[in-house]
Motif scaffolding. Structure first.
Motif, PDB file in Angstrom:
ATOM      1  N   LYS A  71       0.832  -1.203   0.000  1.00  0.00           N
ATOM      2  CA  LYS A  71       0.000   0.000   0.000  1.00  0.00           C
ATOM      3  C   LYS A  71       0.866   1.253   0.000  1.00  0.00           C
ATOM      4  CE  LYS A  71      -3.877   2.191   2.196  1.00  0.00           C
ATOM      5  NZ  LYS A  71      -4.981   2.059   3.115  1.00  0.00           N
ATOM      6  N   HIS A  72       1.951   1.254   0.823  1.00  0.00           N
ATOM      7  CA  HIS A  72       2.862   2.400   0.863  1.00  0.00           C
ATOM      8  C   HIS A  72       3.543   2.627  -0.490  1.00  0.00           C
ATOM      9  CE1 HIS A  72       2.992   1.523   5.357  1.00  0.00           C
ATOM     10  NE2 HIS A  72       2.509   2.762   5.278  1.00  0.00           N
ATOM     11  N   ARG A  73       3.883   1.524  -1.164  1.00  0.00           N
ATOM     12  CA  ARG A  73       4.575   1.630  -2.455  1.00  0.00           C
ATOM     13  C   ARG A  73       3.615   1.997  -3.584  1.00  0.00           C
ATOM     14  NH1 ARG A  73       6.331  -3.599  -1.049  1.00  0.00           N
ATOM     15  NH2 ARG A  73       8.297  -3.548   0.017  1.00  0.00           N
ATOM     16  N   GLY A  74       2.340   1.893  -3.329  1.00  0.00           N
ATOM     17  CA  GLY A  74       1.363   2.155  -4.386  1.00  0.00           C
ATOM     18  C   GLY A  74       1.162   0.970  -5.298  1.00  0.00           C
ATOM     19  N   ASN A  75       1.464  -0.224  -4.818  1.00  0.00           N
ATOM     20  CA  ASN A  75       1.377  -1.420  -5.652  1.00  0.00           C
ATOM     21  C   ASN A  75       0.073  -2.190  -5.477  1.00  0.00           C
ATOM     22  OD1 ASN A  75       3.895  -0.966  -6.643  1.00  0.00           O
ATOM     23  ND2 ASN A  75       4.934  -2.308  -5.201  1.00  0.00           N
ATOM     24  N   GLU A  76      -0.934  -1.558  -4.950  1.00  0.00           N
ATOM     25  CA  GLU A  76      -2.193  -2.263  -4.790  1.00  0.00           C
ATOM     26  C   GLU A  76      -2.932  -2.319  -6.119  1.00  0.00           C
ATOM     27  OE1 GLU A  76      -4.086  -0.101  -1.563  1.00  0.00           O
ATOM     28  OE2 GLU A  76      -3.864  -1.933  -0.381  1.00  0.00           O
ATOM     29  N   VAL A  77      -3.611  -3.405  -6.353  1.00  0.00           N
ATOM     30  CA  VAL A  77      -4.393  -3.556  -7.569  1.00  0.00           C
ATOM     31  C   VAL A  77      -5.622  -2.663  -7.447  1.00  0.00           C
ATOM     32  CG1 VAL A  77      -5.727  -5.162  -8.979  1.00  0.00           C
ATOM     33  CG2 VAL A  77      -3.595  -5.912  -7.915  1.00  0.00           C
ATOM     34  N   THR A  78      -5.753  -1.736  -8.389  1.00  0.00           N
ATOM     35  CA  THR A  78      -6.893  -0.822  -8.350  1.00  0.00           C
ATOM     36  C   THR A  78      -7.904  -1.161  -9.432  1.00  0.00           C
ATOM     37  OG1 THR A  78      -5.706   0.723  -9.750  1.00  0.00           O
ATOM     38  CG2 THR A  78      -5.576   1.097  -7.379  1.00  0.00           C
ATOM     39  N   VAL A  79      -7.493  -1.952 -10.422  1.00  0.00           N
ATOM     40  CA  VAL A  79      -8.391  -2.358 -11.494  1.00  0.00           C
ATOM     41  C   VAL A  79      -8.382  -3.876 -11.543  1.00  0.00           C
ATOM     42  CG1 VAL A  79      -8.816  -2.256 -13.978  1.00  0.00           C
ATOM     43  CG2 VAL A  79      -7.833  -0.282 -12.800  1.00  0.00           C
ATOM     44  N   LEU A  80      -9.537  -4.437 -11.608  1.00  0.00           N
ATOM     45  CA  LEU A  80      -9.608  -5.891 -11.696  1.00  0.00           C
ATOM     46  C   LEU A  80      -9.104  -6.350 -13.055  1.00  0.00           C
ATOM     47  CD1 LEU A  80     -13.121  -6.475 -10.113  1.00  0.00           C
ATOM     48  CD2 LEU A  80     -10.898  -6.906  -9.071  1.00  0.00           C
ATOM     49  N   PRO A  81      -8.461  -7.519 -13.113  1.00  0.00           N
ATOM     50  CA  PRO A  81      -8.010  -8.014 -14.416  1.00  0.00           C
ATOM     51  C   PRO A  81      -9.204  -8.222 -15.339  1.00  0.00           C
ATOM     52  CG  PRO A  81      -7.478  -9.577 -12.636  1.00  0.00           C
ATOM     53  CD  PRO A  81      -8.169  -8.407 -12.027  1.00  0.00           C
ATOM     54  N   ALA A  82      -8.976  -8.043 -16.634  1.00  0.00           N
ATOM     55  CA  ALA A  82     -10.047  -8.192 -17.612  1.00  0.00           C
ATOM     56  C   ALA A  82     -10.473  -9.649 -17.694  1.00  0.00           C
ATOM     57  CB  ALA A  82      -9.572  -7.711 -18.979  1.00  0.00           C
ATOM     58  N   SER A  83     -11.746  -9.854 -17.813  1.00  0.00           N
ATOM     59  CA  SER A  83     -12.248 -11.204 -18.062  1.00  0.00           C
ATOM     60  C   SER A  83     -12.638 -11.258 -19.539  1.00  0.00           C
ATOM     61  CB  SER A  83     -13.456 -11.501 -17.171  1.00  0.00           C
ATOM     62  OG  SER A  83     -14.553 -10.710 -17.573  1.00  0.00           O
ATOM     63  N   LEU A  84     -12.876 -12.454 -20.015  1.00  0.00           N
ATOM     64  CA  LEU A  84     -13.242 -12.597 -21.428  1.00  0.00           C
ATOM     65  C   LEU A  84     -14.508 -11.811 -21.750  1.00  0.00           C
ATOM     66  CD1 LEU A  84     -12.498 -16.361 -22.163  1.00  0.00           C
ATOM     67  CD2 LEU A  84     -11.134 -14.370 -22.769  1.00  0.00           C
ATOM     68  N   ASP A  85     -15.358 -11.621 -20.756  1.00  0.00           N
ATOM     69  CA  ASP A  85     -16.607 -10.885 -20.979  1.00  0.00           C
ATOM     70  C   ASP A  85     -16.378  -9.402 -21.227  1.00  0.00           C
ATOM     71  OD1 ASP A  85     -17.964 -13.240 -20.555  1.00  0.00           O
ATOM     72  OD2 ASP A  85     -18.333 -12.828 -18.429  1.00  0.00           O
ATOM     73  N   THR A  86     -15.256  -8.876 -20.753  1.00  0.00           N
ATOM     74  CA  THR A  86     -15.022  -7.434 -20.880  1.00  0.00           C
ATOM     75  C   THR A  86     -14.084  -7.076 -22.019  1.00  0.00           C
ATOM     76  OG1 THR A  86     -13.194  -7.502 -19.303  1.00  0.00           O
ATOM     77  CG2 THR A  86     -15.394  -7.051 -18.410  1.00  0.00           C
ATOM     78  N   LEU A  87     -13.506  -8.063 -22.689  1.00  0.00           N
ATOM     79  CA  LEU A  87     -12.581  -7.793 -23.782  1.00  0.00           C
ATOM     80  C   LEU A  87     -13.341  -7.463 -25.065  1.00  0.00           C
ATOM     81  CD1 LEU A  87      -9.913 -10.606 -23.273  1.00  0.00           C
ATOM     82  CD2 LEU A  87      -9.796  -8.227 -22.529  1.00  0.00           C
ATOM     83  N   SER A  88     -12.758  -6.587 -25.863  1.00  0.00           N
ATOM     84  CA  SER A  88     -13.378  -6.246 -27.148  1.00  0.00           C
ATOM     85  C   SER A  88     -13.192  -7.401 -28.124  1.00  0.00           C
ATOM     86  CB  SER A  88     -12.723  -4.990 -27.734  1.00  0.00           C
ATOM     87  OG  SER A  88     -11.421  -5.300 -28.209  1.00  0.00           O
ATOM     88  N   ILE A  89     -13.944  -7.362 -29.196  1.00  0.00           N
ATOM     89  CA  ILE A  89     -13.813  -8.389 -30.241  1.00  0.00           C
ATOM     90  C   ILE A  89     -12.386  -8.403 -30.789  1.00  0.00           C
ATOM     91  CG2 ILE A  89     -14.640  -6.919 -32.123  1.00  0.00           C
ATOM     92  CD1 ILE A  89     -16.043 -10.161 -32.440  1.00  0.00           C
ATOM     93  N   HIS A  90     -11.748  -7.242 -30.840  1.00  0.00           N
ATOM     94  CA  HIS A  90     -10.372  -7.154 -31.338  1.00  0.00           C
ATOM     95  C   HIS A  90      -9.405  -7.857 -30.382  1.00  0.00           C
ATOM     96  CE1 HIS A  90     -12.616  -3.721 -33.058  1.00  0.00           C
ATOM     97  NE2 HIS A  90     -12.010  -4.127 -34.164  1.00  0.00           N
ATOM     98  N   GLN A  91      -9.582  -7.636 -29.095  1.00  0.00           N
ATOM     99  CA  GLN A  91      -8.712  -8.287 -28.103  1.00  0.00           C
ATOM    100  C   GLN A  91      -8.930  -9.798 -28.104  1.00  0.00           C
ATOM    101  OE1 GLN A  91     -10.304  -5.813 -24.989  1.00  0.00           O
ATOM    102  NE2 GLN A  91      -8.343  -4.788 -24.678  1.00  0.00           N
TER     103      GLN A  91
END
Length: 194
Positions: free
Chosen positions: A16-36
């Motif tokens: 937390k002090h280093r700022g290394n906390e995950v702030t965005v959840l990893p993308a799931s297949l449901d959230t990826l664009s057709i291009h990705q």
């Protein structure tokens, strides 16, 4: 050492002090664009999207790349085959004049180069800086791509904006095997005319 030692603050930095906390959840297949999804070779996911909205098959992103172009750029041959079978246009040109054939040639994907050539793409298409599929294959030292392009009639005389022909580029980069392939092709052309 008394009880005071128990209350000394730790000097170790936490994530937390280093700022290394995950702030965005990893993308799931449901959230990826057709291009990705196409770039990752997720055929079943792409099929599901296309079944819902067929216009996604040839949808261009902000750079003008289609799902097919993304699949080509990442060497996803099964995805390329699937998209072509569904009717994707292999002749689409992106905003900076990139083509699927140029992307395949620069990536060294000879099997995809041959597949695209069977679908009637322009073998000598050029991009914003005059690069052709043959020039990109030479630059990347992709012998099999160079051979496939030459076998289908790629123009060896086209120069990039920087003035390089495929042979001059091969020499400048020290790609000896490519030079040999180009020389052999020139000799073959010469012999066929005499």
């Amino acid at each position: 050492m008394g009880n005071d030692a128990l209350f000394i603050a730790s000097t170790t930095l936490t994530n937390k002090h280093r700022g290394n906390e995950v702030t965005v959840l990893p993308a799931s297949l449901d959230t990826l664009s057709i291009h990705q999804l196409a770039a990752q070779g997720e055929v079943s996911q792409v099929a599901a999207h296309i079944n819902k909205d067929f216009s996604l098959l040839c949808k261009q992103d902000e750079r003008g790349f289609t799902p097919l172009m993304w699949a080509v750029a990442f060497g996803e041959k099964a995805m390329v085959d699937f998209l072509l079978e569904k009717g994707a246009d292999p002749k689409t040109i992106a905003r900076e004049r990139e083509s699927a054939l140029t992307l395949a040639s620069s990536g060294g994907y000879a099997d995809i180069v041959e597949c695209l050539l069977k679908h009637g793409v322009d073998i000598n298409t050029y991009d914003w800086n005059g690069g052709t599929p043959l020039l990109y294959a030479v630059r990347g030292n992709h012998v099999k791509c160079v051979e496939a392009l030459l076998a289908k009639g790629a123009d060896m005389t086209v120069e990039s904006e920087s003035g390089y022909t495929p042979m001059a580029l091969a020499i400048a980069l020290g790609h000896k095997r490519i030079q040999k392939v180009l020389e052999d092709h020139i000799l073959k052309l010469y012999k066929s005319k005499t």
